[in-house]
Design a protein around this motif. Structure first.
Motif, PDB file in Angstrom:
ATOM      1  N   LEU A  53       0.849  -1.276  -0.109  1.00 52.95           N
ATOM      2  CA  LEU A  53       0.001  -0.245   0.103  1.00 52.95           C
ATOM      3  C   LEU A  53       0.735   1.163  -0.042  1.00 52.95           C
ATOM      4  O   LEU A  53       2.150   1.165   0.484  1.00 52.95           O
ATOM      5  CB  LEU A  53      -0.932  -0.216   1.165  1.00 52.95           C
ATOM      6  N   ALA A  54       0.333   2.282  -0.489  1.00 55.81           N
ATOM      7  CA  ALA A  54       1.223   3.385  -0.454  1.00 55.81           C
ATOM      8  C   ALA A  54       1.301   4.229   0.834  1.00 55.81           C
ATOM      9  O   ALA A  54       0.270   4.377   1.550  1.00 55.81           O
ATOM     10  CB  ALA A  54       0.560   4.646  -1.517  1.00 55.81           C
ATOM     11  N   ASP A  55       2.651   4.596   1.061  1.00 58.77           N
ATOM     12  CA  ASP A  55       2.912   5.464   2.131  1.00 58.77           C
ATOM     13  C   ASP A  55       2.506   4.889   3.469  1.00 58.77           C
ATOM     14  O   ASP A  55       1.941   5.216   4.472  1.00 58.77           O
ATOM     15  CB  ASP A  55       2.352   7.155   2.113  1.00 58.77           C
ATOM     16  N   ILE A  56       2.714   3.504   3.841  1.00 60.14           N
ATOM     17  CA  ILE A  56       2.554   2.918   5.025  1.00 60.14           C
ATOM     18  C   ILE A  56       3.516   3.571   6.015  1.00 60.14           C
ATOM     19  O   ILE A  56       4.849   3.669   6.019  1.00 60.14           O
ATOM     20  CB  ILE A  56       2.762   1.529   4.965  1.00 60.14           C
ATOM     21  N   SER A  79       6.616  -1.234  -4.992  1.00 62.31           N
ATOM     22  CA  SER A  79       6.924  -0.678  -5.936  1.00 62.31           C
ATOM     23  C   SER A  79       7.086   0.841  -5.394  1.00 62.31           C
ATOM     24  O   SER A  79       6.806   1.084  -4.195  1.00 62.31           O
ATOM     25  CB  SER A  79       5.653  -0.636  -6.961  1.00 62.31           C
ATOM     26  N   SER A  80       7.354   1.692  -6.217  1.00 63.46           N
ATOM     27  CA  SER A  80       7.103   3.148  -5.898  1.00 63.46           C
ATOM     28  C   SER A  80       6.116   3.624  -5.249  1.00 63.46           C
ATOM     29  O   SER A  80       6.124   4.607  -4.368  1.00 63.46           O
ATOM     30  CB  SER A  80       7.656   4.193  -7.134  1.00 63.46           C
ATOM     31  N   SER A  81       5.050   3.226  -5.538  1.00 65.22           N
ATOM     32  CA  SER A  81       3.749   3.282  -4.621  1.00 65.22           C
ATOM     33  C   SER A  81       3.218   2.358  -3.766  1.00 65.22           C
ATOM     34  O   SER A  81       2.152   2.789  -3.110  1.00 65.22           O
ATOM     35  CB  SER A  81       2.770   3.929  -5.574  1.00 65.22           C
ATOM     36  N   LEU A  82       3.866   1.624  -3.436  1.00 68.14           N
ATOM     37  CA  LEU A  82       3.569   0.453  -2.613  1.00 68.14           C
ATOM     38  C   LEU A  82       4.978   0.559  -1.589  1.00 68.14           C
ATOM     39  O   LEU A  82       5.581  -0.572  -1.774  1.00 68.14           O
ATOM     40  CB  LEU A  82       3.277  -1.086  -3.054  1.00 68.14           C
ATOM     41  N   LEU A 103      20.291  -5.596  12.658  1.00 67.62           N
ATOM     42  CA  LEU A 103      21.409  -6.385  12.315  1.00 67.62           C
ATOM     43  C   LEU A 103      21.483  -6.827  11.126  1.00 67.62           C
ATOM     44  O   LEU A 103      20.142  -7.543  11.053  1.00 67.62           O
ATOM     45  CB  LEU A 103      22.025  -7.335  13.466  1.00 67.62           C
ATOM     46  N   ASN A 104      22.359  -6.977  10.319  1.00 72.52           N
ATOM     47  CA  ASN A 104      22.277  -8.063   9.132  1.00 72.52           C
ATOM     48  C   ASN A 104      21.109  -7.919   8.273  1.00 72.52           C
ATOM     49  O   ASN A 104      20.598  -8.858   7.786  1.00 72.52           O
ATOM     50  CB  ASN A 104      22.569  -9.481   9.384  1.00 72.52           C
ATOM     51  N   SER A 105      20.461  -6.648   7.971  1.00 74.50           N
ATOM     52  CA  SER A 105      18.974  -6.504   7.540  1.00 74.50           C
ATOM     53  C   SER A 105      19.181  -5.731   6.385  1.00 74.50           C
ATOM     54  O   SER A 105      20.100  -4.949   6.148  1.00 74.50           O
ATOM     55  CB  SER A 105      18.001  -5.973   8.496  1.00 74.50           C
ATOM     56  N   ARG A 106      17.837  -5.836   5.402  1.00 72.10           N
ATOM     57  CA  ARG A 106      17.980  -5.098   4.093  1.00 72.10           C
ATOM     58  C   ARG A 106      16.677  -4.516   4.119  1.00 72.10           C
ATOM     59  O   ARG A 106      15.540  -5.031   4.328  1.00 72.10           O
ATOM     60  CB  ARG A 106      18.488  -5.992   2.784  1.00 72.10           C
ATOM     61  N   TRP A 107      16.890  -3.302   3.555  1.00 69.83           N
ATOM     62  CA  TRP A 107      15.541  -2.431   3.091  1.00 69.83           C
ATOM     63  C   TRP A 107      15.592  -2.000   1.507  1.00 69.83           C
ATOM     64  O   TRP A 107      16.611  -1.204   1.205  1.00 69.83           O
ATOM     65  CB  TRP A 107      15.354  -1.338   4.034  1.00 69.83           C
ATOM     66  N   TYR A 108      14.864  -2.729   0.624  1.00 68.96           N
ATOM     67  CA  TYR A 108      14.934  -2.447  -0.555  1.00 68.96           C
ATOM     68  C   TYR A 108      13.539  -1.346  -0.979  1.00 68.96           C
ATOM     69  O   TYR A 108      12.560  -1.720  -1.217  1.00 68.96           O
ATOM     70  CB  TYR A 108      14.781  -3.773  -1.632  1.00 68.96           C
ATOM     71  N   GLY A 109      13.974  -0.081  -0.609  1.00 69.24           N
ATOM     72  CA  GLY A 109      12.919   0.805  -0.575  1.00 69.24           C
ATOM     73  C   GLY A 109      12.800   1.383  -2.024  1.00 69.24           C
ATOM     74  O   GLY A 109      13.777   1.839  -2.789  1.00 69.24           O
ATOM     75  N   LEU A 110      11.524   1.597  -2.514  1.00 66.91           N
ATOM     76  CA  LEU A 110      11.368   2.102  -3.721  1.00 66.91           C
ATOM     77  C   LEU A 110      10.529   3.491  -3.918  1.00 66.91           C
ATOM     78  O   LEU A 110      10.485   3.984  -4.708  1.00 66.91           O
ATOM     79  CB  LEU A 110      10.444   0.961  -4.786  1.00 66.91           C
ATOM     80  N   GLY A 111       9.824   3.778  -2.795  1.00 57.41           N
ATOM     81  CA  GLY A 111       9.033   5.078  -2.650  1.00 57.41           C
ATOM     82  C   GLY A 111       9.801   6.042  -2.187  1.00 57.41           C
ATOM     83  O   GLY A 111      10.883   6.107  -1.560  1.00 57.41           O
TER      84      GLY A 111
END
Length: 219
Positions: A53-56, A79-82, A103-111
């Motif tokens: 969802l957009a902008d949680i 996505s860029s809007s989710l 620790l040892n974590s990843r955020w694949y942010g597109l928004g």
């Protein structure tokens, strides 16, 4: 916001499997959808969290949640809007989120939601540890890692060996990684790799913050 509340002290949620076989939590019902954490000493490891969802506003919302730990987790925007605007938001009560650890974590942010950040630090807290993570998102203003609320400080922080890919962070005159109006913050920010588009101020953290810096490489 109430579908999953972690309110029993001392529990550990340990995901089994790897890749797409990991346990997956998808947030997609409302911008206020969140996982509330209201007890101490809770740890989550090897779990995938998805935004649908957009902008949680925040994946995790902490109240009385000292020593909350995320280890080897993945946070993924659809996505860029989710997208997630933030991964962790603390409460304003001092020391209620002491010992927060990622620790040892990843955020694949597109928004590119304004003011997106890994941690929204709303209270004064001690012993923050953020080590060996990859964080990416495209927010265009405010600190991409951790804005600290006015009048609050973070002490004994260890923020080392992380990669920050903040490609949309431009013209941040008060700090690409951290903004603060405090001068008594403390701890080490070191051995981090930072990518951003700030070609004007090129300030990683608000001046005179109190943090110590060593071997940070910013492009």
């Amino acid at each position: 916001a109430t579908a999953l509340t972690l309110n029993v002290s001392g529990i550990a949620i340990v995901g089994l499997g790897s890749g797409s076989n990991r346990p997956t939590f998808t947030l997609g019902t409302a911008t206020t959808a969140t996982i509330n954490v209201s007890a101490a000493n809770i740890a989550i490891s090897n779990v995938l969290f998805k935004a649908n969802l957009a902008d949680i506003a925040s994946l995790f919302t902490l109240t009385t949640a000292s020593y909350f730990t995320l280890d080897t987790c993945e946070f993924r925007d659809g996505s860029s809007s989710l997208n997630f605007a933030r991964i962790v938001t603390t409460g304003a009560t001092s020391n209620a989120a002491d010992g927060l650890t990622i620790l040892n974590s990843r955020w694949y942010g597109l928004g590119a939601t304004a003011n997106s950040a890994v941690i929204k630090m709303q209270g004064t807290n001690d012993r923050l540890t953020v080590v060996n993570n990859y964080f990416a998102h495209k927010s265009t203003n405010d600190a991409g890692f951790m804005p600290i609320s006015s009048g609050k400080v973070v002490t004994n922080a260890v923020v080392t060996d992380n990669t920050f890919n903040l490609v949309g962070a431009t013209g941040l005159t008060t700090g690409t990684l951290i903004t603060t109006d405090g001068t008594t913050n403390s701890g080490l920010i070191g051995r981090n790799f930072i990518q951003n588009l700030d070609a004007t101020s090129e300030i990683l953290v608000t001046a005179s913050s109190g943090f110590i810096f060593s071997q940070n490489f910013s492009s």
